[in-house]
Scaffold this motif. Structure first.
Motif, short mmCIF file in Angstrom:
data_model
loop_
_atom_site.label_atom_id
_atom_site.label_comp_id
_atom_site.label_asym_id
_atom_site.label_seq_id
_atom_site.Cartn_x
_atom_site.Cartn_y
_atom_site.Cartn_z
N LEU A 296 0.75 -1.29 -0.15
CA LEU A 296 -0.26 0.06 0.05
C LEU A 296 1.03 1.19 -0.13
O LEU A 296 0.79 2.21 -0.78
CB LEU A 296 -1.00 0.00 1.29
CG LEU A 296 -2.06 -1.04 1.27
CD1 LEU A 296 -2.78 -0.78 2.56
CD2 LEU A 296 -2.97 -0.81 -0.01
N ILE B 7 -1.74 7.71 -4.66
CA ILE B 7 -3.05 6.74 -4.60
C ILE B 7 -3.74 7.10 -3.20
O ILE B 7 -5.00 7.10 -3.19
CB ILE B 7 -2.85 5.54 -5.11
CG1 ILE B 7 -2.02 5.01 -6.31
CG2 ILE B 7 -3.90 4.35 -4.84
CD1 ILE B 7 -2.88 5.67 -7.57
N LEU B 8 -2.74 7.04 -2.19
CA LEU B 8 -3.39 6.94 -0.94
C LEU B 8 -4.40 8.24 -0.78
O LEU B 8 -5.54 8.40 -0.03
CB LEU B 8 -2.39 6.89 0.06
CG LEU B 8 -1.59 5.56 0.34
CD1 LEU B 8 -0.53 5.59 1.37
CD2 LEU B 8 -2.95 4.77 0.90
N ARG B 9 -3.75 9.39 -1.40
CA ARG B 9 -4.62 10.86 -1.12
C ARG B 9 -5.64 10.69 -1.95
O ARG B 9 -6.87 11.29 -1.34
CB ARG B 9 -3.53 11.99 -1.83
CG ARG B 9 -2.68 12.47 -0.59
CD ARG B 9 -1.96 13.81 -1.28
NE ARG B 9 -0.50 13.73 -0.87
CZ ARG B 9 0.43 13.47 -1.62
NH1 ARG B 9 0.24 13.40 -3.23
NH2 ARG B 9 1.68 13.44 -1.26
N LYS B 10 -5.93 10.05 -3.14
CA LYS B 10 -6.93 10.08 -3.92
C LYS B 10 -7.91 9.14 -3.03
O LYS B 10 -9.29 9.53 -3.07
CB LYS B 10 -6.60 9.60 -5.39
CG LYS B 10 -7.72 9.61 -6.31
CD LYS B 10 -7.32 9.34 -7.62
CE LYS B 10 -6.49 10.54 -8.33
NZ LYS B 10 -6.09 10.46 -9.54
N ARG B 11 -7.55 7.89 -2.75
CA ARG B 11 -8.50 7.22 -1.95
C ARG B 11 -9.02 7.78 -0.55
O ARG B 11 -10.42 7.70 -0.48
CB ARG B 11 -7.88 5.93 -1.30
CG ARG B 11 -7.41 5.02 -2.23
CD ARG B 11 -6.64 3.67 -1.62
NE ARG B 11 -6.35 2.60 -2.48
CZ ARG B 11 -5.21 1.98 -2.35
NH1 ARG B 11 -4.58 1.87 -1.26
NH2 ARG B 11 -5.06 0.96 -3.44
N ARG B 12 -8.37 8.43 0.03
CA ARG B 12 -8.91 9.42 1.29
C ARG B 12 -9.83 10.26 0.74
O ARG B 12 -10.75 10.64 1.41
CB ARG B 12 -7.72 10.05 1.89
CG ARG B 12 -7.25 9.09 3.04
CD ARG B 12 -6.18 10.10 3.95
NE ARG B 12 -4.89 9.43 3.73
CZ ARG B 12 -3.58 10.02 3.42
NH1 ARG B 12 -3.73 11.09 2.86
NH2 ARG B 12 -2.47 9.21 3.40
N LYS B 13 -9.42 11.06 -0.50
CA LYS B 13 -10.45 12.01 -0.82
C LYS B 13 -11.73 11.62 -1.13
O LYS B 13 -12.70 12.24 -0.76
CB LYS B 13 -9.78 12.77 -2.15
CG LYS B 13 -10.68 13.83 -2.67
CD LYS B 13 -9.94 14.11 -4.27
CE LYS B 13 -11.16 14.89 -4.97
NZ LYS B 13 -10.55 15.33 -6.35
N TYR B 14 -11.88 10.35 -1.85
CA TYR B 14 -13.14 9.94 -2.27
C TYR B 14 -13.84 9.31 -1.22
O TYR B 14 -15.02 9.13 -1.29
CB TYR B 14 -12.86 8.83 -3.40
CG TYR B 14 -12.66 9.53 -4.82
CD1 TYR B 14 -13.70 10.45 -5.34
CD2 TYR B 14 -11.53 9.71 -5.35
CE1 TYR B 14 -13.51 11.12 -6.50
CE2 TYR B 14 -11.26 10.51 -6.81
CZ TYR B 14 -12.30 11.25 -7.15
OH TYR B 14 -11.96 11.92 -8.28
N LYS B 15 -12.92 8.90 -0.21
CA LYS B 15 -13.71 8.07 0.93
C LYS B 15 -14.43 9.25 1.73
O LYS B 15 -15.83 9.08 2.12
CB LYS B 15 -12.65 7.35 2.00
CG LYS B 15 -13.26 6.72 3.13
CD LYS B 15 -12.08 6.06 3.80
CE LYS B 15 -12.96 5.39 5.21
NZ LYS B 15 -11.80 4.76 5.89
N ARG C 67 -17.71 10.23 -0.23
CA ARG C 67 -18.81 9.23 -0.24
C ARG C 67 -19.29 9.39 1.35
O ARG C 67 -20.63 9.38 1.31
CB ARG C 67 -18.17 7.86 -0.28
CG ARG C 67 -17.96 7.24 -1.82
CD ARG C 67 -17.74 5.81 -1.62
NE ARG C 67 -16.63 5.49 -0.89
CZ ARG C 67 -15.26 5.32 -1.21
NH1 ARG C 67 -15.06 5.77 -2.38
NH2 ARG C 67 -14.49 5.05 -0.59
#
Length: 98
Positions: free
Chosen positions: A51, A72-80, A83
């Motif tokens: 990860l 990728i981690l930043r993008k995951r946090r953003k979309y989490k 949501r």
């Protein structure tokens, strides 16, 4: 055909399914393959997936490459977070956007 030759392949269970108006068949099959011999390998590369670093690669010459996963981690946090906000709002347009 080489894939349907029953002397080389042993077939298992068959499953038919329909998805989005198309029919598919899942067929399990096994075959024997020749034993791997280390002398046949020309280049050896090891890949570790994770990860924090999406991939860490190492070859037989000692060269290594790291692929950072920070973006990728930043993008995951953003979309989490997005949501969670939309689900908390609960409006029709929020549900549509989800």
């Amino acid at each position: 055909d080489q894939y349907l030759d029953q002397t080389k392949w042993k077939f298992g269970s068959l499953k038919m399914l329909q998805l989005r108006g198309k029919w598919y068949i899942h067929l399990g099959a096994t075959t024997a393959i020749p034993e791997f011999e280390a002398e046949q390998a020309v280049h050896v590369v090891g890949i570790d997936r994770g990860l924090r670093f999406l991939a860490a690669c190492y070859d037989e010459k000692g060269k290594s490459i790291l692929f950072s996963g920070q973006n990728i981690l930043r993008k995951r946090r953003k979309y989490k977070k997005l949501r969670a906000e939309l689900q908390a709002k609960g409006t029709k347009s929020a549900k549509r956007r989800l």
